[in-house]
Design an enzyme around this catalytic site. Structure first.
Site: not given
Lengths: 60, 461
Positions: B82, B158, B182
């Site tokens: 990420k 996310s 997330s």
């Protein structure tokens, strides 16, 4: 003495933190602030015992 | 849609094949890069792909094998991180426009370094909700990430880019972060495994913060074996992370062979059932029936726990970004900036009360684990929704769709419990749904034991 409305409270709070206070910002922040206040009502009236302490670093 | 996913092997198999000389690390990396090139126009999972660096790393692995050296456990395995994990030589965007002006990272985040030392090869950084305050990854700066199972639908957030990259087969494993859900929300929507370990288990050093008191990090994988392999590699003491706790490592791969028969398992009812659609309830019913789980437990204060997590996240996130909000507010996504500012101006007593409630709720849930080892709950209230969905109906009420995606994850991460999100069986054409397996702190081994049993029993996809 009249009560300040939500717009005034939000604008003053933003100004206190030196955050932008443009009209569109205050309006949008105000909507989120109202939502946060609604959410907070679920927590603020709970009978949390006086001896509950918050650790400085959260322990799971 | 056509996907390269199924043609790309899992991490365990790639590493085994590289060790045995049946494929080269270079071939594994080329296969991943080809998959990325083929899928990205439809999925948009990546914010940066670094083919030359990956090829150079693969060449080093292949040279080690040619020299007869012992290869580490992830030798030749492509992975993505990420875009909030520092990767040396690259700017950590954290899904923002603002961070483009930051200097490139001078060293890898602890978890990125762990994967690289284990022979993993970083092929790039993945898309995410701006500054991780998000459950949908509809990023206005870098475009939305699409669900590999249905174009135009959210991959969750996310960590949506990482989940989509794994689900699409671009990479076998990826790193994500999970403050309020997330990792688990995108894992559920994309039909893959995700692990949020116990708070303090893994080092967060080099991961761009969101909510310091709740933030956590963990891996995604397409199968449980790969999730366990990644978790085994990621653990280890980091003296430079004050949030990390010194605990014995969980041996996840070994735990998969533990007997699950003795585990006391119950389903989280009440809030977690009420806030699920009929489709999700039915899927979790099937899981519980397959494993003979008939006991239920209720957390009476789950709604308050979600509320407190919401308040703390807004307040700490708002405070963390205060300077950026003062000087660069218009460079944020507008609505996200306003949410952060609303959090920043909350009365201090509210935030303090939310933290006190957190300690109190933790005590109550710890008591629950005296009688139960693993709890079961749906991961998301619904399957993935189309991009741009503003509201949805849940429990008879119209609710904001994006924020409510985390309604079933927030009460759990709020008190730092370890969770595996695992994909439930679905019929052809149905969108994925994930189930949360939840244990007491530091008991990830019980999660891997139960998940392995469930997978062998056909209770998981």
């Amino acid at each position: 003495m009249s009560q300040p409305n939500n717009h005034d409270v939000v604008a003053a709070s933003l100004a206190a933190l030196d955050l932008p206070t443009d009209a569109d910002v205050v309006a949008a922040v105000g909507a989120h602030f109202v939502r946060l206040s609604d959410v907070a009502s679920l927590v603020m009236n709970l009978p949390i015992p006086d001896d509950v302490e918050t650790p400085s670093i959260f322990e799971p | 849609m056509k996907s390269p996913v199924q043609s790309v092997e899992g991490a365990s198999l790639i590493a085994q094949q590289v060790r045995e000389g049946r494929i080269t690390a270079a071939a594994a990396v080329e296969q991943s890069l080809a998959g990325i090139a083929a899928s990205e126009p439809q999925i948009n999972a990546f914010t940066g792909v670094w083919g030359d660096e990956a090829r150079a790393a693969a060449a080093r692995i292949d040279a080690m094998r040619a020299a007869g050296e012992n290869l580490p456990p992830l030798a030749g395995v492509p992975f993505a991180a990420k875009d909030l994990f520092d990767i040396a030589g690259h700017v950590t965007l954290a899904g923002s426009k603002i961070n483009r002006a930051a200097a490139p990272a001078t060293e890898d985040a602890f978890l990125v370094a762990k994967l690289k030392r284990a022979g993993g090869i970083c092929v790039g950084a993945t898309n995410m909700g701006e500054y991780a305050y998000d459950f949908v990854t509809e990023n206005q700066h870098y475009g939305p990430t699409h669900n590999p199972h249905r174009h135009g639908f959210t991959a969750g957030g996310s960590s949506g880019g990482s989940a989509a990259a794994v689900a699409s087969g671009e990479v076998p494993i990826a790193l994500g972060s999970d403050t309020n859900g997330s990792i688990r929300v995108p894992a559920s929507y994309c039909g893959i495994y995700g692990l949020r370990p116990t708070h303090g288990r893994l080092s967060r050093r080099g991961a761009f913060p969101f909510v310091a008191s709740i933030d956590n990090v963990g891996p995604f994988a397409r199968n449980l074996q790969d999730l366990a392999l990644a978790f085994d590699v990621l653990q280890g003491r980091d003296e430079r992370d004050p949030n990390q706790r010194e605990r014995p490592n969980c041996l996840a791969r070994a735990a998969m062979h533990n007997r699950a028969a003795g585990l006391r398992v119950a389903r989280l009812d009440g809030f977690f059932t009420d806030n699920s659609t009929a489709e999700v309830r039915a899927a979790v019913d099937g899981f519980c029936q397959a494993l003979g789980i008939d006991r239920t437990v209720q957390w009476e204060l789950a709604a308050a726990a979600r509320a407190a997590a919401f308040m703390i996240s807004a307040a700490e996130g708002g405070a963390f970004h205060l300077q950026r909000l003062r000087h660069q507010m218009r460079d944020f996504e507008f609505d996200r900036a306003c949410r952060l500012m609303a959090g920043a101006i909350q009365p201090a007593a509210r935030v303090a009360q939310a933290h006190r409630f957190r300690a109190w709720f933790r005590q109550q849930v710890r008591a629950c684990f005296r009688d139960v080892d693993v709890l079961i709950a749906p991961a998301t209230p619904w399957t993935a929704l189309p991009h741009g969905t503003m509201t949805a109906t849940l429990n008879g009420q119209e609710v904001p769709a994006a924020a409510t995606g985390g309604i079933l994850t927030q009460p759990i991460s709020f008190i730092g419990l370890p969770v595996i999100c695992a994909p439930l069986p679905r019929a052809a054409g149905e969108l994925p749904i994930g189930v949360q397996l939840i244990a007491a702190p530091w008991c990830e081994h019980q999660l891997f034991a139960l998940a392995a049993h469930a997978a062998r029993s056909g209770a998981l996809a």
